[in-house]
Scaffold this active site. Structure first.
Site, PDB file in Angstrom:
ATOM      1  N   TRP A   1     -16.987  11.053 -12.615  1.00 27.42           N
ATOM      2  CA  TRP A   1     -16.147  10.779 -11.448  1.00 27.42           C
ATOM      3  C   TRP A   1     -15.469  12.039 -10.899  1.00 27.42           C
ATOM      4  O   TRP A   1     -15.140  12.120  -9.728  1.00 27.42           O
ATOM      5  CB  TRP A   1     -15.094   9.704 -11.768  1.00 27.42           C
ATOM      6  CG  TRP A   1     -14.192  10.034 -12.921  1.00 27.42           C
ATOM      7  CD1 TRP A   1     -14.400   9.755 -14.237  1.00 27.42           C
ATOM      8  CD2 TRP A   1     -12.930  10.730 -12.867  1.00 27.42           C
ATOM      9  NE1 TRP A   1     -13.357  10.215 -15.006  1.00 27.42           N
ATOM     10  CE2 TRP A   1     -12.439  10.814 -14.196  1.00 27.42           C
ATOM     11  CE3 TRP A   1     -12.164  11.269 -11.840  1.00 27.42           C
ATOM     12  CZ2 TRP A   1     -11.221  11.428 -14.512  1.00 27.42           C
ATOM     13  CZ3 TRP A   1     -10.949  11.879 -12.152  1.00 27.42           C
ATOM     14  CH2 TRP A   1     -10.500  11.957 -13.473  1.00 27.42           C
TER      15      TRP A   1
ATOM     16  N   TRP B   1       1.894   1.713  -3.452  1.00 30.36           N
ATOM     17  CA  TRP B   1       0.820   2.349  -4.249  1.00 30.36           C
ATOM     18  C   TRP B   1       0.921   3.871  -4.111  1.00 30.36           C
ATOM     19  O   TRP B   1       0.734   4.615  -5.071  1.00 30.36           O
ATOM     20  CB  TRP B   1      -0.572   1.930  -3.747  1.00 30.36           C
ATOM     21  CG  TRP B   1      -1.180   0.758  -4.440  1.00 30.36           C
ATOM     22  CD1 TRP B   1      -1.375  -0.479  -3.898  1.00 30.36           C
ATOM     23  CD2 TRP B   1      -1.708   0.697  -5.789  1.00 30.36           C
ATOM     24  NE1 TRP B   1      -1.987  -1.295  -4.837  1.00 30.36           N
ATOM     25  CE2 TRP B   1      -2.200  -0.597  -5.991  1.00 30.36           C
ATOM     26  CE3 TRP B   1      -1.804   1.617  -6.839  1.00 30.36           C
ATOM     27  CZ2 TRP B   1      -2.782  -1.010  -7.192  1.00 30.36           C
ATOM     28  CZ3 TRP B   1      -2.386   1.217  -8.043  1.00 30.36           C
ATOM     29  CH2 TRP B   1      -2.864  -0.085  -8.209  1.00 30.36           C
TER      30      TRP B   1
ATOM     31  N   ASN C   1     -10.788   2.489   3.184  1.00 30.68           N
ATOM     32  CA  ASN C   1     -10.453   2.266   1.770  1.00 30.68           C
ATOM     33  C   ASN C   1     -11.495   1.430   1.037  1.00 30.68           C
ATOM     34  O   ASN C   1     -11.870   1.739  -0.094  1.00 30.68           O
ATOM     35  CB  ASN C   1      -9.076   1.604   1.661  1.00 30.68           C
ATOM     36  CG  ASN C   1      -8.674   1.412   0.208  1.00 30.68           C
ATOM     37  OD1 ASN C   1      -8.630   2.366  -0.560  1.00 30.68           O
ATOM     38  ND2 ASN C   1      -8.432   0.175  -0.185  1.00 30.68           N
TER      39      ASN C   1
ATOM     40  N   GLU D   1       0.841  -1.203   0.000  1.00 30.05           N
ATOM     41  CA  GLU D   1       0.000   0.000   0.000  1.00 30.05           C
ATOM     42  C   GLU D   1       0.879   1.258   0.000  1.00 30.05           C
ATOM     43  O   GLU D   1       0.562   2.242  -0.654  1.00 30.05           O
ATOM     44  CB  GLU D   1      -0.949   0.015   1.208  1.00 30.05           C
ATOM     45  CG  GLU D   1      -1.957  -1.116   1.231  1.00 30.05           C
ATOM     46  CD  GLU D   1      -2.774  -1.214  -0.042  1.00 30.05           C
ATOM     47  OE1 GLU D   1      -3.230  -0.189  -0.562  1.00 30.05           O
ATOM     48  OE2 GLU D   1      -2.948  -2.347  -0.536  1.00 30.05           O
TER      49      GLU D   1
ATOM     50  N   TRP E   1      -9.804   7.683  -7.795  1.00 33.32           N
ATOM     51  CA  TRP E   1     -11.006   7.947  -8.604  1.00 33.32           C
ATOM     52  C   TRP E   1     -10.825   7.448 -10.033  1.00 33.32           C
ATOM     53  O   TRP E   1     -11.750   6.896 -10.628  1.00 33.32           O
ATOM     54  CB  TRP E   1     -11.374   9.434  -8.580  1.00 33.32           C
ATOM     55  CG  TRP E   1     -12.180   9.738  -7.352  1.00 33.32           C
ATOM     56  CD1 TRP E   1     -11.716  10.218  -6.165  1.00 33.32           C
ATOM     57  CD2 TRP E   1     -13.588   9.514  -7.168  1.00 33.32           C
ATOM     58  NE1 TRP E   1     -12.740  10.304  -5.255  1.00 33.32           N
ATOM     59  CE2 TRP E   1     -13.908   9.893  -5.844  1.00 33.32           C
ATOM     60  CE3 TRP E   1     -14.608   9.036  -7.985  1.00 33.32           C
ATOM     61  CZ2 TRP E   1     -15.202   9.798  -5.330  1.00 33.32           C
ATOM     62  CZ3 TRP E   1     -15.891   8.940  -7.474  1.00 33.32           C
ATOM     63  CH2 TRP E   1     -16.183   9.314  -6.167  1.00 33.32           C
TER      64      TRP E   1
ATOM     65  N   TRP F   1     -21.917  11.538 -19.378  1.00 34.26           N
ATOM     66  CA  TRP F   1     -22.457  11.099 -18.089  1.00 34.26           C
ATOM     67  C   TRP F   1     -23.902  11.579 -17.917  1.00 34.26           C
ATOM     68  O   TRP F   1     -24.125  12.778 -17.763  1.00 34.26           O
ATOM     69  CB  TRP F   1     -21.590  11.663 -16.963  1.00 34.26           C
ATOM     70  CG  TRP F   1     -20.145  11.266 -17.056  1.00 34.26           C
ATOM     71  CD1 TRP F   1     -19.125  11.974 -17.608  1.00 34.26           C
ATOM     72  CD2 TRP F   1     -19.571  10.039 -16.604  1.00 34.26           C
ATOM     73  NE1 TRP F   1     -17.942  11.282 -17.524  1.00 34.26           N
ATOM     74  CE2 TRP F   1     -18.188  10.086 -16.912  1.00 34.26           C
ATOM     75  CE3 TRP F   1     -20.079   8.896 -15.965  1.00 34.26           C
ATOM     76  CZ2 TRP F   1     -17.318   9.042 -16.604  1.00 34.26           C
ATOM     77  CZ3 TRP F   1     -19.205   7.859 -15.656  1.00 34.26           C
ATOM     78  CH2 TRP F   1     -17.852   7.937 -15.979  1.00 34.26           C
TER      79      TRP F   1
HETATM   80  C1  LIG Z   1     -11.656   6.960  -4.512  1.00 34.54           C
HETATM   81  C2  LIG Z   1     -10.442   6.917  -3.609  1.00 34.54           C
HETATM   82  C3  LIG Z   1      -9.906   8.104  -3.126  1.00 34.54           C
HETATM   83  C4  LIG Z   1      -8.775   8.094  -2.288  1.00 34.54           C
HETATM   84  N1  LIG Z   1      -8.259   9.282  -1.833  1.00 34.54           N
HETATM   85  C5  LIG Z   1      -7.142   9.278  -1.049  1.00 34.54           C
HETATM   86  C6  LIG Z   1      -6.573  10.492  -0.587  1.00 34.54           C
HETATM   87  O1  LIG Z   1      -7.025  11.593  -0.911  1.00 34.54           O
HETATM   88  N2  LIG Z   1      -5.494  10.414   0.248  1.00 34.54           N
HETATM   89  C7  LIG Z   1      -4.937   9.221   0.612  1.00 34.54           C
HETATM   90  O2  LIG Z   1      -3.957   9.212   1.369  1.00 34.54           O
HETATM   91  N3  LIG Z   1      -5.442   8.059   0.149  1.00 34.54           N
HETATM   92  C8  LIG Z   1      -6.528   8.045  -0.654  1.00 34.54           C
HETATM   93  N4  LIG Z   1      -7.044   6.849  -1.088  1.00 34.54           N
HETATM   94  C9  LIG Z   1      -6.339   5.594  -0.760  1.00 34.54           C
HETATM   95  C10 LIG Z   1      -6.785   4.896   0.547  1.00 34.54           C
HETATM   96  O3  LIG Z   1      -8.179   4.787   0.590  1.00 34.54           O
HETATM   97  C11 LIG Z   1      -6.301   5.606   1.816  1.00 34.54           C
HETATM   98  O4  LIG Z   1      -4.921   5.874   1.716  1.00 34.54           O
HETATM   99  C12 LIG Z   1      -6.524   4.739   3.054  1.00 34.54           C
HETATM  100  O5  LIG Z   1      -7.893   4.446   3.202  1.00 34.54           O
HETATM  101  C13 LIG Z   1      -6.012   5.471   4.286  1.00 34.54           C
HETATM  102  O6  LIG Z   1      -6.232   4.701   5.431  1.00 34.54           O
HETATM  103  P1  LIG Z   1      -5.022   4.117   6.264  1.00 34.54           P
HETATM  104  O7  LIG Z   1      -4.057   5.190   6.584  1.00 34.54           O
HETATM  105  O8  LIG Z   1      -5.608   3.362   7.417  1.00 34.54           O
HETATM  106  O9  LIG Z   1      -4.361   3.133   5.213  1.00 34.54           O
HETATM  107  P2  LIG Z   1      -3.510   1.795   5.357  1.00 34.54           P
HETATM  108  O10 LIG Z   1      -4.347   0.686   4.804  1.00 34.54           O
HETATM  109  O11 LIG Z   1      -2.955   1.609   6.709  1.00 34.54           O
HETATM  110  O12 LIG Z   1      -2.328   2.046   4.316  1.00 34.54           O
HETATM  111  C14 LIG Z   1      -1.110   2.698   4.709  1.00 34.54           C
HETATM  112  C15 LIG Z   1      -0.858   3.908   3.860  1.00 34.54           C
HETATM  113  O13 LIG Z   1      -0.653   3.524   2.512  1.00 34.54           O
HETATM  114  C16 LIG Z   1      -1.174   4.539   1.642  1.00 34.54           C
HETATM  115  N5  LIG Z   1      -2.217   3.941   0.816  1.00 34.54           N
HETATM  116  C17 LIG Z   1      -3.044   2.940   1.143  1.00 34.54           C
HETATM  117  N6  LIG Z   1      -3.839   2.621   0.104  1.00 34.54           N
HETATM  118  C18 LIG Z   1      -3.508   3.450  -0.896  1.00 34.54           C
HETATM  119  C19 LIG Z   1      -3.971   3.624  -2.227  1.00 34.54           C
HETATM  120  N7  LIG Z   1      -4.916   2.855  -2.759  1.00 34.54           N
HETATM  121  N8  LIG Z   1      -3.424   4.611  -2.969  1.00 34.54           N
HETATM  122  C20 LIG Z   1      -2.440   5.388  -2.463  1.00 34.54           C
HETATM  123  N9  LIG Z   1      -1.958   5.275  -1.214  1.00 34.54           N
HETATM  124  C21 LIG Z   1      -2.484   4.313  -0.441  1.00 34.54           C
HETATM  125  C22 LIG Z   1      -1.763   5.627   2.521  1.00 34.54           C
HETATM  126  O14 LIG Z   1      -0.807   6.640   2.670  1.00 34.54           O
HETATM  127  C23 LIG Z   1      -2.010   4.894   3.826  1.00 34.54           C
HETATM  128  O15 LIG Z   1      -1.977   5.725   4.952  1.00 34.54           O
HETATM  129  C24 LIG Z   1      -8.180   6.844  -1.939  1.00 34.54           C
HETATM  130  C25 LIG Z   1      -8.740   5.657  -2.433  1.00 34.54           C
HETATM  131  C26 LIG Z   1      -9.855   5.695  -3.254  1.00 34.54           C
HETATM  132  C27 LIG Z   1     -10.431   4.396  -3.767  1.00 34.54           C
END
Ligand SMILES: Cc1cc2nc3c(=O)[nH]c(=O)nc-3n(C[C@H](O)[C@H](O)[C@H](O)COP(=O)(O)OP(=O)(O)OC[C@H]3O[C@@H](n4cnc5c(N)ncnc54)[C@H](O)[C@@H]3O)c2cc1C
Length: 460
Positions: free
Chosen positions: A354, A273, A336, A270, A377, A301
């Site tokens: 979107w 990512w 997420n 993650e 998105w 749309w």
């Molecule tokens: C539509 C959509 C919009 C999103 N917008 C954002 C946003 O504005 N900011 C954001 O930080 N994340 C975003 N995410 C990714 C993800 O949902 C969040 O990072 C995550 O939910 C944060 O929770 P956590 O810190 O407990 O993550 P954990 O599951 O603990 O993951 C650890 C870290 O990894 C990074 N990470 C995790 N998943 C992703 C991912 N898919 N893409 C990029 N980085 C990721 C984050 O920095 C996160 O804190 C988005 C995902 C979707 C589907």
């Protein structure tokens, strides 16, 4: 030689590349600027992110005051303020950490130009991400567009470097000592910048970030499964801290490799990512405005404003979507799994562009980050690089049954359904639950409509 360290999305005093470099060169001052280019775009004058930033700055200031120093806090455009302060302090260098967002890149170029005219060097460092765009390249020397090979190359490089995670020492004794009446603790900065303090949902600052990391470290081994269930505290919840840099990405990567489990490697994925989406934004800044795959901009749309509003308000009649959106509206946080469900629902079932959802998330998400939000998105709408295929449409009913089987999360945010049993919680009978909105669209019909409107991308 004197230096100025300009902090932006890196609100900490430890493991900080630019600050470390500045302290290495000699006496150092620190500055933070409230930038009206950014603040003027925020409609909510009780924006919770401002409170997170100010609380984080206050924590830094407390530490600095113990060293007889302080942070210069300014309000104004950086291209004016930074050269003025640098000149006034007679520094030879200004140091910052690199920011990959299009606005930030233009801002930094302007600042660099103005500083150069004063004979002051402006240097930027890698700090926000683990690897930058030029560090993870294909065998042909290009940048990746697909995540899995990018991740494999990322890991290959990490292993070739012996999995040794760098840290940046910041010996604070090298800070310039001064008294600051306009310091962030004693001066009413909220008033100057036109905002109000918001109720604290998630405490800012590095201490809170470290505490959260410690709590998560105890359950990191279960992350692979636990991360999918919104009713479980199974993820790190460190995204806001990463966004504002109260913790460094290197500390997180280091934590992930001290555990040898599938959970820890999934978590590292993650973090990769996150690097991937920052790289995409850096290399393809146009994604801020257009679809990564241009043919997806041919989609027309048909979704209505009323449906978009029902989505924002959590009034769609689809419990998992409504629970997620109501929670989001109140807290600015969203799990997420729920982000994927509601994003897919907005564009593929409500058939709304979107970008409207992306913008709404940008206004409200505590962890809003242009690169990750745009990436998320574009993934959900299938227009992004390495996105889910356009014909894959999340079914909100089965997602709900799978990831919130007992409806624990739904019941918190949709109290109208608190008495619902079994499948009723996921797909309520409107006669039994008259207080809960009836579905604003038919999932089955709109699924078919979605495939029709997406047919313009077929074969691309
Ligand atoms: C539509 C959509 C919009 C999103 N917008 C954002 C946003 O504005 N900011 C954001 O930080 N994340 C975003 N995410 C990714 C993800 O949902 C969040 O990072 C995550 O939910 C944060 O929770 P956590 O810190 O407990 O993550 P954990 O599951 O603990 O993951 C650890 C870290 O990894 C990074 N990470 C995790 N998943 C992703 C991912 N898919 N893409 C990029 N980085 C990721 C984050 O920095 C996160 O804190 C988005 C995902 C979707 C589907």
């Amino acid at each position: 030689m004197k230096s100025l360290c300009w902090i932006r999305r890196d609100l900490r005093l430890h493991d900080h590349a630019a600050l470390s470099k500045a302290l290495e060169r000699g006496e150092t001052s620190i500055v933070f600027i409230f930038d009206p280019h950014i603040l003027d775009k925020l409609d909510d004058k009780e924006d919770k992110r401002l409170t997170f930033i100010i609380d984080s700055l206050k924590e830094m200031e407390e530490t600095l005051q113990k060293k007889g120093s302080s942070i210069h806090i300014l309000y104004g455009t950086p291209e004016e303020e930074i050269p003025l302060l640098a000149h006034e302090l007679k520094v030879s260098y200004v140091f910052s950490n690199r920011d990959y967002e299009p606005y930030a890149k233009i801002r930094d170029q302007l600042v660099a130009k103005k500083l150069a005219a004063l004979n002051i060097e402006f240097e930027l460092f890698k700090d926000t991400v683990y690897y930058e765009k030029n560090e993870v390249l294909t065998n042909m020397g290009g940048t990746y567009k697909v995540f899995t090979p990018y991740k494999n190359k990322w890991l290959e490089k990490f292993e070739s470097q012996g999995k040794i995670v760098p840290t940046y020492d910041c010996p604070l004794n090298g800070l310039i000592k001064f008294e600051n009446k306009k310091n962030i603790i004693d001066f009413d900065w909220y008033k100057i910048i036109g905002f109000k303090e918001a109720p604290v949902l998630l405490p800012g600052g590095s201490k809170a970030a470290k505490k959260r990391l410690k709590t998560f470290a105890d359950k990191i081994d279960d992350y692979k499964d636990a991360r999918n269930y919104p009713a479980i505290d199974g993820t790190s919840q460190l995204s806001v801290h990463l966004r504002f840099g109260t913790i460094s990405i290197r500390e997180l990567v280091q934590e992930s490799i001290t555990h040898r489990s599938d959970g820890a490697s999934t978590w590292l994925s993650e973090l990769i990512w996150r690097d991937f989406y920052h790289m995409i934004l850096d290399v393809h800044p146009e994604v801020e405005k257009v679809a990564f795959k241009p043919v997806y901009d041919n989609i027309k749309w048909p979704g209505t404003q009323a449906h978009f509003q029902a989505w924002c308000d959590g009034q769609t009649g689809f419990p998992i979507v409504d629970a997620a959106m109501r929670c989001f509206k109140q807290t600015g946080m969203m799990h997420n799994r729920l982000r994927m469900i509601v994003a897919s629902f907005l564009c593929k079932i409500l058939l709304v562009d979107w970008r409207k959802g992306e913008k709404y998330f940008a206004e409200k998400l505590l962890d809003y980050d242009l690169a990750a939000n745009n990436g998320g998105w574009q993934w959900s709408s299938s227009s992004g690089c390495d996105a889910q295929p356009y014909f894959r449409i999340f079914n909100p009913y089965t997602q709900s049954e799978k990831f919130d089987a007992e409806g624990k999360f739904i019941c918190i945010w949709c109290p109208e359904l608190a008495k619902a049993k079994n499948k009723q919680i996921h797909h309520p009978d409107i006669l039994l639950f008259p207080d809960y909105p009836k579905p604003i669209v038919s999932y089955d019909n709109n699924r078919i409509r979605c495939l029709e409107i997406y047919s313009v991308v077929k074969g691309s």
